[in-house]
Design a protein around this motif. Structure first.
Motif, short mmCIF file in Angstrom:
data_model
loop_
_atom_site.label_atom_id
_atom_site.label_comp_id
_atom_site.label_asym_id
_atom_site.label_seq_id
_atom_site.Cartn_x
_atom_site.Cartn_y
_atom_site.Cartn_z
N UNK A 1 107.65 30.56 1.00
CA UNK A 1 106.96 29.17 0.30
C UNK A 1 106.66 28.20 1.73
N UNK A 2 107.16 28.40 2.79
CA UNK A 2 106.68 27.55 3.86
C UNK A 2 105.09 27.49 4.10
N UNK A 3 104.51 26.04 3.95
CA UNK A 3 103.38 25.90 4.24
C UNK A 3 102.46 25.94 3.08
N UNK A 4 103.14 26.52 1.85
CA UNK A 4 102.16 26.76 0.89
C UNK A 4 102.12 25.59 -0.08
N UNK A 5 101.53 25.59 -1.13
CA UNK A 5 101.42 24.54 -2.08
C UNK A 5 102.92 24.25 -2.90
N UNK A 6 103.88 25.25 -2.83
CA UNK A 6 105.24 25.01 -3.24
C UNK A 6 106.15 24.27 -2.44
N UNK A 7 105.61 24.19 -1.09
CA UNK A 7 106.62 23.46 -0.11
C UNK A 7 106.51 21.98 -0.33
N UNK A 8 107.47 21.13 -0.38
CA UNK A 8 107.52 19.92 -0.67
C UNK A 8 107.18 19.14 0.59
N UNK A 9 107.44 19.66 1.57
CA UNK A 9 107.28 19.15 3.28
C UNK A 9 106.11 19.54 4.13
N UNK A 10 105.20 19.90 3.28
CA UNK A 10 104.08 20.50 4.16
C UNK A 10 102.59 19.77 3.52
N UNK A 11 101.74 19.64 4.56
CA UNK A 11 100.43 19.28 4.25
C UNK A 11 99.53 19.77 5.31
N UNK A 12 98.41 20.27 5.20
CA UNK A 12 97.68 20.84 6.32
C UNK A 12 96.88 19.47 7.04
N UNK A 13 97.66 18.70 7.51
CA UNK A 13 97.02 17.34 8.16
C UNK A 13 96.03 17.72 9.20
N UNK A 14 96.48 18.70 10.01
CA UNK A 14 95.35 19.22 11.12
C UNK A 14 94.10 19.46 10.54
N UNK A 15 94.09 19.81 9.31
CA UNK A 15 92.67 20.51 8.73
C UNK A 15 92.09 19.29 7.69
N UNK A 16 92.69 18.30 7.71
CA UNK A 16 92.31 17.28 6.70
C UNK A 16 91.43 16.22 7.27
N UNK A 17 90.76 15.28 6.53
CA UNK A 17 89.74 14.35 7.27
C UNK A 17 90.48 13.28 8.16
N UNK A 18 89.89 12.51 8.98
CA UNK A 18 90.50 12.02 10.02
C UNK A 18 91.10 10.52 9.31
N UNK B 1 93.00 10.53 6.93
CA UNK B 1 94.37 10.87 6.38
C UNK B 1 95.45 10.44 7.14
N UNK B 2 95.29 10.54 8.70
CA UNK B 2 96.49 10.18 9.32
C UNK B 2 96.91 8.95 9.33
N UNK B 3 96.04 8.03 9.56
CA UNK B 3 96.55 6.52 9.45
C UNK B 3 97.15 6.20 8.03
N UNK B 4 96.50 6.71 7.17
CA UNK B 4 96.98 6.71 5.73
C UNK B 4 98.35 7.04 5.49
N UNK B 5 98.47 8.23 6.31
CA UNK B 5 99.85 9.05 6.14
C UNK B 5 100.91 7.99 6.88
N UNK B 6 100.57 7.38 7.83
CA UNK B 6 101.48 6.50 8.53
C UNK B 6 101.66 5.01 7.71
N UNK B 7 100.46 4.41 7.37
CA UNK B 7 100.51 3.14 6.53
C UNK B 7 101.20 3.10 5.31
N UNK B 8 101.25 4.07 4.73
CA UNK B 8 101.92 4.00 3.70
C UNK B 8 103.59 3.94 3.44
#
Length: 368
Positions: free
Chosen positions: A146-163, A165-172
């Protein structure tokens, strides 16, 4: 990476590891378990695998005492610079105290129950983050399938997402303080009388998750009583905070919320660099999970501020989830010495937060 590693520091597999980790996700080959590393992690650390209650109690109590003392000083200070300085001290100390929630989630059932109860009374409930928000949910993040899958509550493929997403991830992150207050002050009382609200609150707002698709399953029987008392305590405390505005004015709660928001932001930054976030949802071997996770070992010292309570050894923690935090530095020294710089183990070591943020940012830049 095929389980045939030797202990030779010059092992040429190191180049293979580096290439696989740097390659785009689509071209990356599956990483097989390094049996030599896994065996060393097991055999070299047997004598330091037991938690020392005295260390846990002392560390947690001192951190909480400093945190609340500095918070009181910040509220009472007449000087703005002094209030800011005390606020920073309070945030760092309370942050350290709060992160014992991670250790509690890995305790064996019934182990150090008094510590867990005391932590909830002194830290978890006052910061509106009781231990049930990690217990039973965080272990999913360590399950091989389950690590790294959609069932993992603590994982997002941040390195593979749009630029963006990183500042949004922090500012929220600072919004978490208001969200937690709303959860305990409004949703918990409503859920007590409206089952549908209760179900939604539990499924979507009862775990410290970063994966928006994660839905928590109905409360487990062994957690049910804990959840009841911790939610009751959280609701009472939330309304106490709201009522304090009418008794003490806005200054105390605004300063407290500012401090708690700093805690949430530092934790979000730590989360941002806890992994490389390069998995696209496929199950991973233990070694692949290890290499997707991050160690920030000495000689740098600042990591102990933003990744305390053993979390600077996050990759090592994924190899040995039950290893107590106070044993991780010694475990790291033993494994680094035994396996050498050319080993798979060395591949999870990174110099600091800045280099990790830069790495993830560069990866997102290819996703425009």
């Amino acid at each position: 990476m095929n389980g045939q590693h030797t202990l030779n520091p010059g092992n040429t597999d190191r180049g293979i590891v580096t290439q696989q980790r740097a390659a785009p996700a689509a071209a990356r080959q599956p990483i097989e378990d390094d049996k030599v590393m896994l065996r060393a992690a097991r055999d070299l650390t047997k004598d330091i695998a037991e938690a020392n209650p005295a260390i846990y109690w002392t560390d947690m109590l001192v951190s909480a005492l400093i945190g609340y003392g500095a918070l009181a000083g910040a509220i009472l200070a007449d000087s703005v610079p002094l209030a800011i300085a005390l606020g920073v001290i309070s945030a760092l100390a309370l942050y350290r105290a709060l992160l014992f929630i991670h250790e509690i989630s890995h305790f064996r059932r019934g182990a150090m129950a008094r510590f867990g109860a005391a932590w909830n009374v002194l830290v978890g409930i006052p910061l509106l983050t009781p231990s049930f928000m990690y217990e039973g949910a965080h272990v999913i993040h360590h399950k091989r399938t389950q690590y790294g899958t959609v069932e993992d509550p603590e994982y997002l493929p941040l390195a593979l997402m749009k630029p963006w997403t990183l500042p949004l991830f922090v500012v929220i992150a600072p919004l978490a303080t208001v969200g937690l207050l709303f959860r305990f002050a409004v949703l918990v009382p409503l859920g007590a009388v409206i089952p549908a609200v209760r179900r939604v609150t539990w499924a979507r707002f009862s775990a410290l998750a970063i994966n928006p698709k994660f839905r928590r399953r109905p409360v487990e029987d062994d957690l049910r009583q804990k959840v009841f008392w911790q939610e009751l305590g959280g609701a009472v405390w939330a309304w106490t905070l709201i009522a304090s505005v009418f008794l003490l004015g806005w200054k105390p709660i605004l300063i407290a919320f500012a401090v708690f928001s700093v805690v949430a932001t530092v934790n979000q930054l730590r989360t941002l660099v806890a992994h490389l976030w390069e998995n696209e949802g496929e199950p991973m071997t233990v070694t692949a999970q290890f290499l997707d996770s991050v160690n920030v070992p000495p000689p740098g010292r600042i990591a102990e501020l933003w990744a305390p309570v053993g979390l600077r050894y996050h990759a090592l923690h994924h190899l040995m989830p039950s290893m107590p935090y106070h044993s991780l530095p010694e475990a790291h020294r033993r494994l680094a010495r035994e396996l050498g710089e050319g080993s798979t183990y060395h591949g999870a070591n990174h110099p600091g937060m800045a280099s990790l943020v830069a790495r993830i940012t560069r990866s997102t830049m290819t996703r425009r």
